[in-house]
Design an enzyme around this catalytic site. Sequence first.
Site, mmCIF file in Angstrom:
data_model
loop_
_atom_site.group_PDB
_atom_site.id
_atom_site.type_symbol
_atom_site.label_atom_id
_atom_site.label_comp_id
_atom_site.label_asym_id
_atom_site.label_seq_id
_atom_site.Cartn_x
_atom_site.Cartn_y
_atom_site.Cartn_z
ATOM 1 N N HIS A 75 0.986 -1.085 -0.005
ATOM 2 C CA HIS A 75 0.191 -0.016 -0.126
ATOM 3 C C HIS A 75 0.912 1.175 -0.082
ATOM 4 O O HIS A 75 1.630 1.596 1.114
ATOM 5 C CB HIS A 75 -0.901 -0.040 1.350
ATOM 6 N N TYR A 204 -9.522 4.921 7.394
ATOM 7 C CA TYR A 204 -9.555 5.091 9.005
ATOM 8 C C TYR A 204 -10.777 6.315 9.302
ATOM 9 O O TYR A 204 -10.363 7.339 8.502
ATOM 10 C CB TYR A 204 -8.273 5.624 9.511
ATOM 11 N N PRO A 296 -4.434 -0.191 18.652
ATOM 12 C CA PRO A 296 -3.952 -0.741 17.246
ATOM 13 C C PRO A 296 -4.274 0.254 16.245
ATOM 14 O O PRO A 296 -3.732 -0.109 15.178
ATOM 15 C CB PRO A 296 -5.125 -2.018 17.208
ATOM 16 N N LYS A 300 1.050 -0.481 15.025
ATOM 17 C CA LYS A 300 2.660 -0.735 15.351
ATOM 18 C C LYS A 300 2.867 -2.043 16.325
ATOM 19 O O LYS A 300 3.910 -2.180 16.469
ATOM 20 C CB LYS A 300 2.871 0.458 16.227
ATOM 21 N N TYR A 388 3.531 6.535 10.236
ATOM 22 C CA TYR A 388 2.774 5.350 9.820
ATOM 23 C C TYR A 388 3.598 4.365 9.114
ATOM 24 O O TYR A 388 3.381 2.995 9.437
ATOM 25 C CB TYR A 388 1.557 5.872 8.957
HETATM 26 C C1 PHB Z 1 -5.824 -4.876 10.577
HETATM 27 O O1 PHB Z 1 -6.111 -5.193 9.426
HETATM 28 O O2 PHB Z 1 -6.178 -5.824 11.341
HETATM 29 C C2 PHB Z 1 -5.521 -3.708 11.128
HETATM 30 C C3 PHB Z 1 -5.027 -2.603 10.160
HETATM 31 C C4 PHB Z 1 -4.750 -1.645 10.604
HETATM 32 C C5 PHB Z 1 -4.624 -1.192 11.995
HETATM 33 C C6 PHB Z 1 -5.271 -2.070 12.895
HETATM 34 C C7 PHB Z 1 -5.487 -3.402 12.499
HETATM 35 O O3 PHB Z 1 -4.301 0.289 12.194
#
Ligand code: PHB
Length: 396
Positions: A75, A204, A296, A300, A388
């Site tokens: 990505h 997000y 989460p 990280k 990120y």
């Molecule tokens: C996930 O795909 O489980 C996932 C992706 C991004 C995050 C947290 C979890 O920030």
Amino acid sequence: MTVVRTQVAIIGAGPAGMFLAHLLRRAAIDAVVIERRDRAYVEGRVRAGVLEQVTVDQMHRLGLADRLVRDGLIHDGTKLALDGQVFRIDLAALTGGSTVTVYGQQEVMRDLFDAATADDLAIMWNAADVALAGLNGNQPTVTWREAGIERTLACDFVVGCDGFHGVSRGAIPANVRATFERVYPFGWLGILADVPPADHELIYANHERGFALASMRSATRSRYYIQCGLDEDIGDWSDNRFWDELCRRLGPDAAARVTRGSSFEKTIAPLRSFVTEPMRWGRLFLAGDAAHIVPPTGAKGMNLAVSDVTMLGEALVEHYRERSDAGIDGYSARALARVWKAERFSWWFTSVTHRFPTMDGFDRRIQMAELDYIRRSPAAQRVLAENYVGLPLEVV
Ligand code: PHB
Ligand code: APR
């Protein structure tokens, strides 16, 4: 009773323990991994899914990247949404070409375990009552029970990779240990479903009703989360209710691209920030979740486990090959410098994207202003992007 000897005893066969075991093997340092559960349990846990470049590089260096190269999704951007308005952060353009790779922790663990079998790494599964002794002397020992039989391992160093609920952290005396913590007043309700993802990148979403995240494991498997109350009963969340709430929070444009289907995994996880200092005491080192937890939001958790053991691996190689203890003496400070930056980023990203119960109109407008600022300011986007994709492993 026979006492077995090794150079490094590793407690826990999660990402931290297994990456370290492979790193040490490549450097011809003898190690034994002692794990409380069995392989199926460790590999089956549904956890994170986004790998930083540091983690991807480590998989390549260890020769474990074949499936990652084939199945991982690179990505070069990620998306944010504010009340349904989606905008993109061009991670690669803002960081001089860095990207993240979507590849589930379950796949990472499978690669690590398959290679461990092929390389004949020593892993003691189903180890009950693991106890550490002599950590402040010259000859530490690890004891455990396996099928009722008492086992003892003598070693030079013990590395606690046994996660947040392990025994290692508690082996550091309380008077030398400091802990720092934030518990968030909400959790994440997450599902997995075999439906194509709504977008080819992650979204997000900050919404009046709460946070939502659109993620994926592959082109045919979606991972979605919504912020929920900690007292929420998972039984109250039918798939339909979940999809309706997710779509509301993502907003009409993204919602139009959500494919619904039945979920095969549905769990609620609390959010927490936690750091213990120092990450070394005598001949014990801590790495990964044994030393720190992040919410989460910044993706990280597993990446920090890998960066910890990358630094520790270098330090142990220095000790055995160059007879220099500079690396092991500096490990805690070096690891913590990166850990705290990831803690800061994960806390900040959580703060600007979630609905807090105590939030009033002022707080909400500050959040909206911050996200609108990120949408319009390349400088603000760059700060987000470089954190990120993962900060470099600096030498302190
Ligand atoms: C996930 O795909 O489980 C996932 C992706 C991004 C995050 C947290 C979890 O920030
Ligand atoms: N004795 C032996 N093994 C133990 C003990 C114990 N007393 N306690 C825990 N373990 C094992 C667990 O069964 C688990 O397999 O230690 C391992 C710890 O693994 P993780 O919790 O995954 O921790 P870590 O390797 O640091 O990885 C951190 O990966 O799992 C994610 O959410 C986690 O993203 C974070 C990252």
